[in-house]
Scaffold this motif. Sequence first.
Motif, PDB file in Angstrom:
ATOM      1  N   HIS A 236       0.821  -1.212   0.000  1.00 39.86           N
ATOM      2  CA  HIS A 236       0.000   0.000   0.000  1.00 39.86           C
ATOM      3  C   HIS A 236       0.854   1.261   0.000  1.00 39.86           C
ATOM      4  CE1 HIS A 236      -3.907  -2.014   1.683  1.00 39.86           C
ATOM      5  NE2 HIS A 236      -3.670  -2.290   0.407  1.00 39.86           N
ATOM      6  N   LYS A 237       1.908   1.255   0.780  1.00 37.98           N
ATOM      7  CA  LYS A 237       2.766   2.444   0.852  1.00 37.98           C
ATOM      8  C   LYS A 237       3.474   2.718  -0.474  1.00 37.98           C
ATOM      9  CE  LYS A 237       4.913   1.301   4.709  1.00 37.98           C
ATOM     10  NZ  LYS A 237       5.824   1.387   5.885  1.00 37.98           N
ATOM     11  N   ASN A 238       3.467   1.716  -1.345  1.00 37.56           N
ATOM     12  CA  ASN A 238       4.051   1.879  -2.680  1.00 37.56           C
ATOM     13  C   ASN A 238       2.980   1.919  -3.769  1.00 37.56           C
ATOM     14  OD1 ASN A 238       7.258   1.618  -2.669  1.00 37.56           O
ATOM     15  ND2 ASN A 238       6.434   0.366  -0.996  1.00 37.56           N
ATOM     16  N   ASP A 239       1.756   2.290  -3.349  1.00 40.24           N
ATOM     17  CA  ASP A 239       0.635   2.499  -4.283  1.00 40.24           C
ATOM     18  C   ASP A 239       0.270   1.238  -5.052  1.00 40.24           C
ATOM     19  OD1 ASP A 239      -0.027   5.113  -3.672  1.00 40.24           O
ATOM     20  OD2 ASP A 239       1.422   5.947  -5.076  1.00 40.24           O
ATOM     21  N   ILE A 240       0.322   0.106  -4.379  1.00 38.06           N
ATOM     22  CA  ILE A 240      -0.050  -1.183  -4.987  1.00 38.06           C
ATOM     23  C   ILE A 240      -1.206  -1.766  -4.199  1.00 38.06           C
ATOM     24  CG2 ILE A 240       0.718  -3.506  -5.593  1.00 38.06           C
ATOM     25  CD1 ILE A 240       3.633  -2.261  -5.568  1.00 38.06           C
ATOM     26  N   GLY A 241      -2.317  -2.041  -4.880  1.00 41.08           N
ATOM     27  CA  GLY A 241      -3.481  -2.626  -4.231  1.00 41.08           C
ATOM     28  C   GLY A 241      -3.321  -4.127  -4.027  1.00 41.08           C
ATOM     29  N   VAL A 242      -4.111  -4.668  -3.091  1.00 48.65           N
ATOM     30  CA  VAL A 242      -4.020  -6.081  -2.739  1.00 48.65           C
ATOM     31  C   VAL A 242      -5.399  -6.726  -2.840  1.00 48.65           C
ATOM     32  CG1 VAL A 242      -3.421  -7.766  -0.966  1.00 48.65           C
ATOM     33  CG2 VAL A 242      -2.083  -5.650  -1.192  1.00 48.65           C
ATOM     34  N   ILE A 243      -5.523  -7.708  -3.725  1.00 47.23           N
ATOM     35  CA  ILE A 243      -6.740  -8.503  -3.880  1.00 47.23           C
ATOM     36  C   ILE A 243      -6.459  -9.891  -3.324  1.00 47.23           C
ATOM     37  CG2 ILE A 243      -8.354  -9.509  -5.546  1.00 47.23           C
ATOM     38  CD1 ILE A 243      -7.546  -7.139  -7.424  1.00 47.23           C
ATOM     39  N   LEU A 244      -7.370 -10.396  -2.512  1.00 43.88           N
ATOM     40  CA  LEU A 244      -7.213 -11.727  -1.939  1.00 43.88           C
ATOM     41  C   LEU A 244      -8.201 -12.690  -2.580  1.00 43.88           C
ATOM     42  CD1 LEU A 244      -6.940 -10.907   1.888  1.00 43.88           C
ATOM     43  CD2 LEU A 244      -5.085 -11.142   0.222  1.00 43.88           C
ATOM     44  N   ASP A 245      -7.727 -13.886  -2.912  1.00 45.86           N
ATOM     45  CA  ASP A 245      -8.646 -14.943  -3.338  1.00 45.86           C
ATOM     46  C   ASP A 245      -9.455 -15.385  -2.124  1.00 45.86           C
ATOM     47  OD1 ASP A 245      -7.727 -14.861  -5.890  1.00 45.86           O
ATOM     48  OD2 ASP A 245      -7.089 -16.950  -5.988  1.00 45.86           O
ATOM     49  N   TRP A 246     -10.765 -15.460  -2.307  1.00 48.43           N
ATOM     50  CA  TRP A 246     -11.680 -15.839  -1.218  1.00 48.43           C
ATOM     51  C   TRP A 246     -12.506 -17.024  -1.681  1.00 48.43           C
ATOM     52  CZ3 TRP A 246     -17.141 -14.139  -0.158  1.00 48.43           C
ATOM     53  CH2 TRP A 246     -17.525 -14.446   1.147  1.00 48.43           C
ATOM     54  N   VAL A 247     -12.673 -18.022  -0.808  1.00 51.25           N
ATOM     55  CA  VAL A 247     -13.262 -19.298  -1.223  1.00 51.25           C
ATOM     56  C   VAL A 247     -14.490 -19.621  -0.361  1.00 51.25           C
ATOM     57  CG1 VAL A 247     -12.771 -21.706  -1.791  1.00 51.25           C
ATOM     58  CG2 VAL A 247     -10.907 -20.033  -1.780  1.00 51.25           C
ATOM     59  N   ARG A 306      -9.697  -6.099   8.793  1.00 48.40           N
ATOM     60  CA  ARG A 306      -8.515  -6.344   9.626  1.00 48.40           C
ATOM     61  C   ARG A 306      -7.227  -6.378   8.815  1.00 48.40           C
ATOM     62  NH1 ARG A 306      -9.989  -8.642  14.712  1.00 48.40           N
ATOM     63  NH2 ARG A 306     -11.810  -7.439  15.396  1.00 48.40           N
ATOM     64  N   TYR A 307      -7.292  -6.872   7.584  1.00 45.56           N
ATOM     65  CA  TYR A 307      -6.086  -6.994   6.771  1.00 45.56           C
ATOM     66  C   TYR A 307      -5.999  -5.935   5.678  1.00 45.56           C
ATOM     67  CZ  TYR A 307      -4.617 -11.308   9.017  1.00 45.56           C
ATOM     68  OH  TYR A 307      -4.168 -12.240   9.939  1.00 45.56           O
ATOM     69  N   HIS A 308      -6.919  -4.996   5.679  1.00 43.40           N
ATOM     70  CA  HIS A 308      -6.909  -3.876   4.725  1.00 43.40           C
ATOM     71  C   HIS A 308      -6.876  -4.343   3.273  1.00 43.40           C
ATOM     72  CE1 HIS A 308      -5.440  -0.551   7.726  1.00 43.40           C
ATOM     73  NE2 HIS A 308      -6.359  -1.345   8.264  1.00 43.40           N
ATOM     74  N   ALA A 309      -7.447  -5.515   2.987  1.00 44.56           N
ATOM     75  CA  ALA A 309      -7.523  -5.956   1.597  1.00 44.56           C
ATOM     76  C   ALA A 309      -8.354  -4.970   0.785  1.00 44.56           C
ATOM     77  CB  ALA A 309      -8.141  -7.347   1.525  1.00 44.56           C
ATOM     78  N   ASP A 310      -7.960  -4.794  -0.460  1.00 43.98           N
ATOM     79  CA  ASP A 310      -8.633  -3.833  -1.344  1.00 43.98           C
ATOM     80  C   ASP A 310      -9.678  -4.494  -2.225  1.00 43.98           C
ATOM     81  OD1 ASP A 310      -6.828  -1.573  -0.611  1.00 43.98           O
ATOM     82  OD2 ASP A 310      -5.348  -2.923  -1.477  1.00 43.98           O
ATOM     83  N   GLY A 311      -9.715  -5.811  -2.192  1.00 45.73           N
ATOM     84  CA  GLY A 311     -10.698  -6.510  -2.995  1.00 45.73           C
ATOM     85  C   GLY A 311     -10.661  -7.997  -2.709  1.00 45.73           C
ATOM     86  N   LEU A 312     -11.725  -8.671  -3.105  1.00 44.83           N
ATOM     87  CA  LEU A 312     -11.820 -10.120  -2.979  1.00 44.83           C
ATOM     88  C   LEU A 312     -12.178 -10.700  -4.338  1.00 44.83           C
ATOM     89  CD1 LEU A 312     -13.907 -10.370   0.322  1.00 44.83           C
ATOM     90  CD2 LEU A 312     -11.431 -10.699   0.083  1.00 44.83           C
ATOM     91  N   ARG A 313     -11.378 -11.632  -4.795  1.00 48.62           N
ATOM     92  CA  ARG A 313     -11.712 -12.393  -6.004  1.00 48.62           C
ATOM     93  C   ARG A 313     -12.367 -13.673  -5.532  1.00 48.62           C
ATOM     94  NH1 ARG A 313      -9.951 -17.716  -7.487  1.00 48.62           N
ATOM     95  NH2 ARG A 313      -9.770 -17.893  -9.720  1.00 48.62           N
TER      96      ARG A 313
END
Length: 649
Positions: A236-247, A306-313
Amino acid sequence: MNSVKTYTLFTDHDIYLFKEGKHYKLYEKFGAHSVDKDGVKGVYFSVWAPNAKKVSVIGNFNNWNDKDHILFPRWDGSGIWEGFIAGLTWGTLYKYAIETPRGEILEKSDPYALSWEQNIQAASLVSTTWYEWSDEKWLKNRWQKNSLNAPISVYEIHLGSWVREGCNPKQFLNYRDIAKKLVPYVKEMGFTHVEFMPVMEYPYDPSWGYQITGFYAATSRFGSPQDLMYLIDELHKNDIGVILDWVPSHFPGDANGLYRFDGSYLYEHEDPRKGFHPDWKSHIFNYGRNEVKSFLISNAMFWLERYHADGLRVDAVTSMLHLDYSRNEGEWEPNIYGGNVNLEAKAFLQEFNTAVYKEFGDSIITIAEESSDFPMLTKPVHDGGVGFGMKWMMGWMHDTLDYFKEDPINRKYHHHKLTFASMYMYNENYMMPLSHDEVVHGKASLIYKMVGDEWQKFANLRTLYVYMYTHPGAKLLFMGDEFGQTSEWNFTQSLDWHLLKYPVHKGLQTLVKDLNHMYRDEPAFYENQFNKDGFEWVEADDLENSVYVYLRKGKRKDDVFMVILNLLPRSLDYEIGVDSGTDWEVVFNSDDEKYNGSGVKPTVFNEKNEEYSGKPKSISLNLPPLAGIILKLKKDKKYKLQRIKQHKR
């Protein structure tokens, strides 16, 4: 003697919401929580086991004895057992010993545990998700990064095999060590987001994380919850978003997991036609049970909050929505309307999307992995849609890879595989996936899906990437494909980074980096990527030459690019119809020597003020073999000056 004291975190309203399927933050109540009861520090435990005769907490603090720490059942019929045990602290190992109505004792790990051991019958750990974040700036502005009008280029990663430490298959890097290598790499390559294959706890490495037992626990393979948070924080501090796979589609039948949790079909549907997945030998959630809906939607909220994820796939949505998925006739039961749609699963997904978007707004994004033509997946729930932000464009992926597998001499017979997506590309908000699924199980790596000798393989793949990055829609590329990993993905070892010492691989990596930065820097490639204003065919039917020409357009009328794909292995002088008053310059060439191409330099020549192909004038170009060329419309200075004057007024 029972050493458990009465205690609760639940209010009557919590119980009401839980039973109604509307409690979306159950992780604040269930599980193991460090608390102070009347000046005595310890841990409060709570678990849902409505059919249990008795529930005890067993662990390394009582020699795994199920007689000493028996939880109390709540009086309200919720099926919740709870209690306080003094003296316990973080790091305590524990399970629930659940006595079933038949007298069987089941030893179950905590469904809401924040950490698990790393073994087959793993116990839970009393843990915490406390972390001092430093990504406030990112969170404040991320709605712009996740906007449908923003460039979204995703790098899909399996954390266990992106890079390894040494040759030991179990010698994983810690999340923090991964951050040191991954963050600068992704930033240099120009990807806007990363997508992590599941980071939730799973027992079986070959499942790649898709057979989850600890839905609320970051896998301890790579460190603690705080270590994963550090990785996300640094991205995040480097302007990169994080998407987590969710099942939320299924779970394994491990003895310590959710399966038959209290001796009954609690989390899974008891009808095997709805509750057992024949392909994966796993168990399907009961989406019609309110408490299960609360569990799953709370889980989505947990990773986003809690984990500040930016999206869920969301994985395997097709299997969730179709009652007949991977089933023969007679192995599934139609819904009340006689159709094959799982109405309970659809309603669950609608509620999930409604809940997370209500909580986080457009600062997050949900993405469906869905391979059928199920309608309105990315349309709002209030309009009858399912409510996802995006959907994987599986049809585009299959057609594109099928085309590039064809020998060039036969491509004229498959020409419209590359144009067919334009017939439906605005039906949904699409992400174009070249994912891990395409480079395993004998399918070959991307570079070896291409035909021809080494030069042609790399030329084809470079052109495919030009096509992908200039096509409407968000992008996703699996790790290793950016430099032409030659072997299929092997989850037990690191990517073959040594290949970058060879010019063909280094050139491909440079091309992907330049395409990423062009996609991000030029609004014409992303501003209108989900509406019809952003794309126009110039030449879609030249089967004999296997040439495609199209325009990409931004919101400004002079922000236009022309993309030309020459998909035969020969150079060609090519005439293209254009509008009067336009002036074009070549800005990108996949055949450039810096990409290890042949170095043919395309130039615009022989402009004619004569009608050609429905346009008032034409230009000619020399096209390199097997190449993607991008031209930019030179801006009209008079038009630009006029806009400035109008803006000043």
